[in-house]
Design an enzyme around this catalytic site. Structure first.
Site, short mmCIF file in Angstrom:
data_model
loop_
_atom_site.label_atom_id
_atom_site.label_comp_id
_atom_site.label_asym_id
_atom_site.label_seq_id
_atom_site.Cartn_x
_atom_site.Cartn_y
_atom_site.Cartn_z
CG HIS A 55 -25.26 -42.56 -29.91
ND1 HIS A 55 -24.04 -43.20 -29.82
CD2 HIS A 55 -24.99 -41.24 -29.93
CE1 HIS A 55 -23.07 -42.31 -29.81
NE2 HIS A 55 -23.63 -41.10 -29.86
CD GLU A 57 -26.64 -48.12 -31.22
OE1 GLU A 57 -25.83 -48.69 -31.97
OE2 GLU A 57 -26.71 -46.87 -31.12
CB CYS A 85 -20.30 -45.99 -29.63
SG CYS A 85 -21.55 -45.32 -28.49
CB CYS A 88 -24.61 -47.76 -27.79
SG CYS A 88 -25.13 -46.09 -28.26
#
Length: 159
Positions: A55, A57, A85, A88
């Site tokens: 992701h 992040e 999420c 993250c």
């Protein structure tokens, strides 16, 4: 930090997400800033890396740690185009990031077809007794527009 500063760095995350969209990735970007300087700015690379954990992040945290040669990102702020999420958020907590500033919400991502765990950062912060400060809704509409831009693509991929 002032609203204007948050907007300045959020715009960098948005631009990075747009680069990701152009490269066939999903519409997420993240920028880590420490002492007013950009440490890393990345987009989601899940598809290109064949890594479901890549992701924006996570990728920004990885690059930031490499750049600073540490796993301790205390005093830094992560600007994320979408509320992180749970994975993250946890990575931000473990990296000791001081503040998460995000644009769109988890519900916004869900509304555009993403398979989100509907657990807000506020809930994660409370449950885990995390000291991370949260600022949501920064340039929210511009971040939601990323989802719309991505949704309009005929060859988009979702995970």
């Amino acid at each position: 930090m002032t609203k204007t500063v948050h907007q300045k760095f959020m715009l960098l995350a948005i631009k990075k997400a747009e680069v990701g969209i152009a490269r066939g990735q999903t519409p997420f970007g993240a920028c880590i800033v420490k002492n007013g300087k950009v440490i890393s700015c990345e987009h989601n690379i899940v598809w290109s890396a064949s890594d479901i954990t890549a992701h924006a992040e996570i990728t920004a945290i990885r690059q930031g740690c490499i750049k600073l040669k540490t796993i301790d990102l205390s005093g830094s702020v992560i600007y994320s185009t979408c509320e992180p999420c749970p994975m993250c958020f946890s990575a931000c907590h473990w990296a000791k990031i001081s503040r998460i500033v995000y644009g769109a919400s988890i519900a916004d991502a869900e509304n555009h077809g993403f398979n989100e765990l509907n657990i807000s950062n506020k809930q994660l912060k409370q449950a885990g007794k995390s000291e991370i400060k949260l600022v949501g809704g920064v340039l929210k509409q511009k971040n939601i527009d990323l989802f719309k831009k991505w949704s309009a693509l005929s060859d988009r991929r979702v995970y």
